[in-house]
Design an enzyme around this catalytic site. Structure first.
Site, PDB file in Angstrom:
ATOM      1  N   ASP A   4      28.683   1.763 -30.687  1.00 44.44           N
ATOM      2  CA  ASP A   4      29.974   2.380 -30.969  1.00 44.44           C
ATOM      3  C   ASP A   4      30.662   1.712 -32.154  1.00 44.44           C
ATOM      4  O   ASP A   4      30.546   0.495 -32.347  1.00 44.44           O
ATOM      5  CB  ASP A   4      30.863   2.256 -29.726  1.00 44.44           C
ATOM      6  CG  ASP A   4      32.113   3.113 -29.825  1.00 44.44           C
ATOM      7  OD1 ASP A   4      32.083   4.133 -30.541  1.00 44.44           O
ATOM      8  OD2 ASP A   4      33.119   2.756 -29.195  1.00 44.44           O
ATOM      9  N   ASN A   6      30.848   3.282 -35.529  1.00 40.76           N
ATOM     10  CA  ASN A   6      30.440   3.725 -36.866  1.00 40.76           C
ATOM     11  C   ASN A   6      31.583   4.399 -37.621  1.00 40.76           C
ATOM     12  O   ASN A   6      31.806   4.136 -38.804  1.00 40.76           O
ATOM     13  CB  ASN A   6      29.271   4.709 -36.767  1.00 40.76           C
ATOM     14  CG  ASN A   6      27.985   4.046 -36.311  1.00 40.76           C
ATOM     15  OD1 ASN A   6      27.831   2.837 -36.417  1.00 40.76           O
ATOM     16  ND2 ASN A   6      27.063   4.848 -35.790  1.00 40.76           N
ATOM     17  N   ARG A   8      34.925   4.184 -37.136  1.00 36.40           N
ATOM     18  CA  ARG A   8      36.006   3.257 -37.497  1.00 36.40           C
ATOM     19  C   ARG A   8      35.599   2.330 -38.637  1.00 36.40           C
ATOM     20  O   ARG A   8      36.396   2.020 -39.521  1.00 36.40           O
ATOM     21  CB  ARG A   8      36.411   2.435 -36.264  1.00 36.40           C
ATOM     22  CG  ARG A   8      37.443   3.138 -35.390  1.00 36.40           C
ATOM     23  CD  ARG A   8      37.586   2.451 -34.064  1.00 36.40           C
ATOM     24  NE  ARG A   8      36.466   2.765 -33.189  1.00 36.40           N
ATOM     25  CZ  ARG A   8      36.220   2.143 -32.048  1.00 36.40           C
ATOM     26  NH1 ARG A   8      37.015   1.162 -31.655  1.00 36.40           N
ATOM     27  NH2 ARG A   8      35.197   2.499 -31.298  1.00 36.40           N
ATOM     28  N   HIS A  21      27.591   6.302 -39.873  1.00 36.29           N
ATOM     29  CA  HIS A  21      26.359   6.492 -39.100  1.00 36.29           C
ATOM     30  C   HIS A  21      25.146   5.976 -39.874  1.00 36.29           C
ATOM     31  O   HIS A  21      24.239   5.370 -39.289  1.00 36.29           O
ATOM     32  CB  HIS A  21      26.162   7.973 -38.760  1.00 36.29           C
ATOM     33  CG  HIS A  21      27.199   8.512 -37.821  1.00 36.29           C
ATOM     34  ND1 HIS A  21      27.535   7.888 -36.644  1.00 36.29           N
ATOM     35  CD2 HIS A  21      27.984   9.636 -37.884  1.00 36.29           C
ATOM     36  CE1 HIS A  21      28.472   8.587 -36.016  1.00 36.29           C
ATOM     37  NE2 HIS A  21      28.755   9.644 -36.750  1.00 36.29           N
ATOM     38  N   LEU A 115       8.114  -4.496 -26.983  1.00 34.64           N
ATOM     39  CA  LEU A 115       9.387  -3.953 -26.526  1.00 34.64           C
ATOM     40  C   LEU A 115       9.309  -2.437 -26.343  1.00 34.64           C
ATOM     41  O   LEU A 115       8.755  -1.732 -27.185  1.00 34.64           O
ATOM     42  CB  LEU A 115      10.475  -4.283 -27.547  1.00 34.64           C
ATOM     43  CG  LEU A 115      11.848  -3.631 -27.330  1.00 34.64           C
ATOM     44  CD1 LEU A 115      12.602  -4.339 -26.213  1.00 34.64           C
ATOM     45  CD2 LEU A 115      12.670  -3.654 -28.616  1.00 34.64           C
ATOM     46  N   ARG A 172      28.189  -2.864 -25.076  1.00 35.80           N
ATOM     47  CA  ARG A 172      28.869  -1.897 -25.927  1.00 35.80           C
ATOM     48  C   ARG A 172      29.565  -2.631 -27.064  1.00 35.80           C
ATOM     49  O   ARG A 172      30.258  -3.629 -26.851  1.00 35.80           O
ATOM     50  CB  ARG A 172      29.894  -1.088 -25.135  1.00 35.80           C
ATOM     51  CG  ARG A 172      30.595  -0.045 -26.012  1.00 35.80           C
ATOM     52  CD  ARG A 172      31.506   0.866 -25.225  1.00 35.80           C
ATOM     53  NE  ARG A 172      31.995   1.958 -26.065  1.00 35.80           N
ATOM     54  CZ  ARG A 172      32.173   3.209 -25.670  1.00 35.80           C
ATOM     55  NH1 ARG A 172      31.894   3.552 -24.419  1.00 35.80           N
ATOM     56  NH2 ARG A 172      32.604   4.137 -26.499  1.00 35.80           N
TER      57      ARG A 172
END
Length: 230
Positions: A4, A6, A8, A21, A115, A172
């Site tokens: 979260d 991008n 701002r 983005h 991973l 987050r």
């Protein structure tokens, strides 16, 4: 990971949201590199939520095209890193070209042993649970045997990625403190870590800091232990 901040980040620099983005792509690769070096086995990234369809038409078009583009451009690098890519989400409404790139990435990396990176694209936690319940109903209508009772395993086996383990650490970025309909079923005992860093500024050191905080938590899973104060 809920990636979260991008928009701002871009607004603070007088840029468009789409530029934010774009800047977030490097942060995702940083997180993957950091997780790999830290020995993390599973990492799930919230790339596009079912609620993101509410955004402007231009932003949705960009995000669809960008998700497709990132997968195409970065899958060779992730292949080199021995990363296995999986997709979690609903096919309904998702661009066929995006679905195709996700499937190609899954097939290309399926034998990798490092991973496991799960890309949550067109994903919603409530929608995932509803879809699992509907699968049970469809199986019964198709002549399958109705379960004597619905258990957690009954639901788990019908989630988007049934083999995905429960969430240990829910991370987050951006300082916002909510889960935004992400992995509701899997996060029942997750440790919540909210970091006050906008996603494009997120680095592997940010991830290591979160992992260190996670390591300091005492996880009891509903149990309790006496720890008298001296």
């Amino acid at each position: 990971m809920v990636m979260d901040g991008n928009g701002r980040w871009a607004n603070e620099r007088g840029l468009t949201r789409t530029e934010g983005h774009r800047a977030g792509e490097a942060a995702l690769l940083e997180a993957v590199a950091g997780a790999t070096s830290a020995g993390v086995e599973n990492l799930t990234a919230y790339a596009f939520s079912t609620e993101n369809w509410k955004r402007s038409t231009d932003e949705v078009k960009f995000l669809m095209g960008y998700n497709k583009d990132v997968l195409r451009r970065r899958r060779d690098l992730l292949m080199e890193w021995n990363v296995r890519i999986r997709w979690s989400g609903a096919e309904r409404k998702l661009w066929p070209s995006v679905v195709r790139e996700l499937r190609i990435a899954e097939e290309m990396t399926k034998n990798n042993t490092g991973l496991v990176l799960t890309m949550a694209v067109n994903y919603g936690g409530r929608q995932e649970i509803v879809a699992a319940v509907n699968k049970i109903l469809q199986e019964i209508r198709a002549g399958g045997q109705a379960p004597k009772s619905i258990t957690e395993k009954t639901i788990q086996k019908r989630l988007y990625v049934p083999e995905l383990p429960d969430v240990d650490m829910f991370l987050r970025s951006s300082g916002e403190m909510r889960i935004s309909n992400f992995m509701l079923w899997q996060s029942s005992y997750a440790e919540m870590i909210f970091m006050d860093v906008l996603w494009p500024d997120f680095t592997r050191e940010s991830l290591w800091e979160a992992i260190s905080e996670f390591g300091r938590r005492q996880r009891r899973f509903g149990g309790a232990s006496d720890a008298p104060l001296n």
